[in-house]
Design a protein around this motif. Structure first.
Motif, PDB file in Angstrom:
ATOM      1  N   VAL A 165      -5.302  -6.401 -19.183  1.00 21.41           N
ATOM      2  CA  VAL A 165      -6.174  -5.599 -18.324  1.00 21.41           C
ATOM      3  C   VAL A 165      -5.343  -4.443 -17.770  1.00 21.41           C
ATOM      4  O   VAL A 165      -4.298  -4.681 -17.168  1.00 21.41           O
ATOM      5  CB  VAL A 165      -6.760  -6.437 -17.169  1.00 21.41           C
ATOM      6  N   ASN A 209      -6.860  -8.470  -6.095  1.00 15.41           N
ATOM      7  CA  ASN A 209      -6.666  -9.369  -7.232  1.00 15.41           C
ATOM      8  C   ASN A 209      -5.195  -9.425  -7.637  1.00 15.41           C
ATOM      9  O   ASN A 209      -4.650 -10.495  -7.906  1.00 15.41           O
ATOM     10  CB  ASN A 209      -7.534  -8.905  -8.396  1.00 15.41           C
ATOM     11  N   LEU A 210      -4.552  -8.255  -7.648  1.00 14.10           N
ATOM     12  CA  LEU A 210      -3.145  -8.213  -8.028  1.00 14.10           C
ATOM     13  C   LEU A 210      -2.273  -8.940  -7.011  1.00 14.10           C
ATOM     14  O   LEU A 210      -1.309  -9.620  -7.370  1.00 14.10           O
ATOM     15  CB  LEU A 210      -2.700  -6.757  -8.178  1.00 14.10           C
ATOM     16  N   SER A 225      -0.515  -2.649 -18.777  1.00 17.47           N
ATOM     17  CA  SER A 225      -1.525  -3.702 -18.626  1.00 17.47           C
ATOM     18  C   SER A 225      -0.871  -5.007 -18.209  1.00 17.47           C
ATOM     19  O   SER A 225       0.304  -5.250 -18.476  1.00 17.47           O
ATOM     20  CB  SER A 225      -2.295  -3.909 -19.934  1.00 17.47           C
ATOM     21  N   LEU A 248      -7.463  -2.948 -11.961  1.00 15.90           N
ATOM     22  CA  LEU A 248      -7.338  -4.127 -11.103  1.00 15.90           C
ATOM     23  C   LEU A 248      -7.434  -3.705  -9.640  1.00 15.90           C
ATOM     24  O   LEU A 248      -6.880  -2.682  -9.240  1.00 15.90           O
ATOM     25  CB  LEU A 248      -5.994  -4.810 -11.334  1.00 15.90           C
ATOM     26  N   SER A 249      -8.116  -4.486  -8.851  1.00 18.48           N
ATOM     27  CA  SER A 249      -8.099  -4.239  -7.410  1.00 18.48           C
ATOM     28  C   SER A 249      -6.775  -4.736  -6.854  1.00 18.48           C
ATOM     29  O   SER A 249      -6.146  -5.646  -7.405  1.00 18.48           O
ATOM     30  CB  SER A 249      -9.259  -4.967  -6.728  1.00 18.48           C
ATOM     31  N   ARG A 285     -13.061  -6.193 -13.385  1.00 23.16           N
ATOM     32  CA  ARG A 285     -12.156  -6.871 -14.310  1.00 23.16           C
ATOM     33  C   ARG A 285     -11.032  -7.531 -13.519  1.00 23.16           C
ATOM     34  O   ARG A 285     -10.071  -6.884 -13.121  1.00 23.16           O
ATOM     35  CB  ARG A 285     -11.601  -5.891 -15.343  1.00 23.16           C
ATOM     36  N   ASN A 286     -11.178  -8.790 -13.268  1.00 22.52           N
ATOM     37  CA  ASN A 286     -10.171  -9.552 -12.539  1.00 22.52           C
ATOM     38  C   ASN A 286      -9.494 -10.535 -13.479  1.00 22.52           C
ATOM     39  O   ASN A 286     -10.072 -10.971 -14.478  1.00 22.52           O
ATOM     40  CB  ASN A 286     -10.801 -10.303 -11.371  1.00 22.52           C
ATOM     41  N   TYR A 298      -3.638  -1.761 -15.469  1.00 20.99           N
ATOM     42  CA  TYR A 298      -3.314  -1.835 -14.042  1.00 20.99           C
ATOM     43  C   TYR A 298      -4.326  -1.080 -13.189  1.00 20.99           C
ATOM     44  O   TYR A 298      -4.704  -1.522 -12.111  1.00 20.99           O
ATOM     45  CB  TYR A 298      -1.920  -1.262 -13.789  1.00 20.99           C
TER      46      TYR A 298
END
Length: 579
Positions: free
Chosen positions: A391, A400-401, A387, A396-397, A322-323, A393
């Motif tokens: 999405v 991506n963040l 979130s 998330l990778s 999920r990105n 937190y």
């Protein structure tokens, strides 16, 4: 079994190459058992007087052909097998590097990580190279034993086996000790690396406080501990070879003695006994390889367990599928965050919308830095809901963040490179914006007044720049990244209030329509944001615009009045000094 787990994770796509290596290894051993039989037949023909010149030439040509063909077979299996050893080392280092780089749970145990990156991964690679070769050699030894019993004499084979069975028993006992000693060595190397890193990072502090003796004694003690463990391991490993060689020599004596008896009674020929001795010689490597295999397996399994523990500790439980590409909002509902044994934040409810400028204020230790650090993705263990763009937190990778966030902490880090190289860390494609950004942060003036250039080195830990210059450098780098979300944690602490306000106003114009969050207790800055969040003891006690909060007669309005009174007194003092 940790090595099997490593194979499933990293080497499954090389299964075909390993099958090729195994197949050609077996073929190689089949080729090895043919020449001794041919030599034995030649000797029998020679002793019986039936050896002709044409037969001798044909047998020699056949032996040469087998040798050449054997060379090709060995090249195929060795390139396939040892290619896997180097491949696994590359894959393990790459995976470990990226997990450390992009995961929030990456441990701070740097010494242990370096030990795994070098020693343990090398050991694992050897297990999939020489270790597998040793294992296959022991299996191939069974082929040699089968050939001895069928083609020569099953009686002689049975008599020669007891020393080999004793070797297996001894190797199994020693293997357990090798495993325990290997774990002890790697653990102590990790401690030594940690101590060395601490020493080099704090060398200046150690000299100032005259702690040299303490660190020297500690280093010598840890270094001696590593040496002692390695000596114990070496002693255990060194027992393999002499035991195996001794038992093999005993095997020769038994074979020659009983073989001579079988020749006397007519069960075998002289050529058959010589062939059998060749086969015994071929068993030397498989028997020794058994010891090597146990050695490689125990050490490799110990290293694999340490590697997997590290990987699992830096592994995000989500699938990383999920990105998000852009920031719409950030939502906290009944959010709580623990740091150590205490709550840093408790029951936080807030919404940050795209394009908002937000200031976080509060007493020292109220959780301001914890909150902005969480925004940056430094924690993924929390209670409640958190979130970004709908999405969570924790799903998330970090990579991506990091694409969405530019974060400047209280004490910004810089590399020991030039000012320019530090500036373009965030985005090398933003070179044309450097001048504009330097104007915003006033770093161009700092550089000019200090007789520096963009190509000047900042020195180790930024020693060639002042605290304010380092903060402006970190801010400039964050602005060049031009991310969706900018996080600033009290970064104007070394900059006077007037200049801080000027920089902040230009920053907000530069980043209009993007989201900016700043931690500060400078109330000149809070007047210029859209929303103010007041944190007291980890809880949001007030939230709203500057105009709304100063009318509430709560913590913010009281602190603002004190700030104004202090500012007026300072202004009056400056005016009197000027007169």
């Amino acid at each position: 079994m940790y090595l099997v787990d490593i194979f499933k994770r990293y080497l499954s796509k090389r299964t075909i190459l390993y099958l090729i290596a195994f197949t050609f290894l077996i073929f190689s051993e089949i080729l090895q058992v043919i020449p001794p039989k041919l030599i034995g037949d030649i000797i029998d023909s020679l002793t019986s007087g039936n050896l002709t010149q044409s037969k001798l030439i044909s047998e020699v040509i056949l032996l040469v052909a087998i040798a050449l063909f054997h060379f090709v077979v060995i090249y195929i299996w060795s390139s396939s097998l040892f290619g896997g050893e180097f491949f696994i080392q590359k894959e393990l280092r790459k995976d470990m590097f990226y997990r450390t780089l992009y995961n929030k749970k990456a441990p701070n145990d740097q010494g242990n990580a370096l030990t795994i990156m070098n020693n343990d991964i090398n050991t694992i690679g050897s297990s999939f190279g020489f270790g597998i070769l040793s294992f296959m050699s022991t299996v191939i030894g069974l082929l040699v034993i089968f050939t001895m019993s069928i083609m020569i004499s099953w009686k002689l084979t049975i008599v020669s086996l007891p020393p080999m069975l004793l070797i297996i028993f001894v190797v199994k006992r020693l293997g357990k000790q090798v495993h325990q000693n290997s774990m002890d060595v790697q653990d102590k190397k990790g401690y030594l690396n940690n101590h060395s890193l601490e020493f080099f990072n704090g060398l200046r502090l150690i000299r100032i406080f005259m702690l040299e003796k303490k660190y020297v004694e500690s280093f010598f003690r840890l270094n001696q501990g590593v040496t002692n463990s390695e000596i114990v391991l070496a002693r255990t490993v060194s027992m393999f070879h002499p035991i195996i060689v001794t038992l093999i020599r005993i095997n020769y004596v038994i074979t020659l003695g009983y073989g001579s008896y079988l020749i006397a009674v007519g069960d075998i020929t002289i050529g058959a006994l010589i062939t059998f001795l060749f086969y015994i010689n071929l068993l030397h490597w498989p028997i020794r390889a058994l010891g090597d295999f146990v050695n490689f397996f125990q050490q490799g399994n110990a290293s694999a367990s340490r590697f997997i523990d590290y990987v699992d500790n830096t592994k995000n439980n989500s699938s990383f599928t999920r990105n998000i590409k852009s920031l719409t909002d950030i939502r906290f509902e009944h959010f709580s965050l623990r740091r150590g044994n205490s709550n840093a934040l408790s029951d936080v409810n807030l919404i940050v919308r795209r394009g908002e400028n937000i200031a976080i204020v509060g007493k020292t230790g109220s959780g301001k830095s914890s909150l902005i650090s969480f925004f940056a993705g430094e924690y993924d263990t929390y209670e409640g809901s958190a979130s970004i763009s709908n999405v969570p937190y924790r799903e998330l990778s970090q990579k991506n963040l990091s694409n969405l966030v530019a974060y400047v902490p209280q004490e910004p880090s810089n590399l020991s490179k030039t000012i320019y190289e530090n500036l373009i860390l965030g985005s090398s494609s933003a070179k044309e914006k450097i001048e504009e950004v330097l104007q915003i942060t006033s770093l161009h003036k700092e550089v000019k007044n200090s007789n520096l250039t963009l190509n000047s080195s900042i020195g180790g830990s930024g020693k060639n720049l002042s605290g304010g210059q380092l903060q402006k450098l970190a801010l400039s780098r964050a602005l060049l990244k031009n991310s969706e979300l900018l996080l600033l944690d009290d970064i104007f602490s070394f900059i006077d209030s007037k200049n801080a306000v000027a920089i902040f106003e230009k920053l907000l114009r530069f980043r209009r329509e993007k989201t900016n969050i700043i931690v500060t207790n400078n109330f000149e800055l809070t007047q210029r944001v859209d929303k103010i969040i007041v944190l007291i003891d980890g809880k949001v006690v007030e939230m709203g615009s500057h105009e709304t909060l100063i009318q509430s007669n709560n913590w913010y309005s009281n602190q603002y009045r004190k700030f104004k009174e202090l500012s007026e007194l300072e202004e009056e003092e400056r005016r009197l000094q000027c007169e």
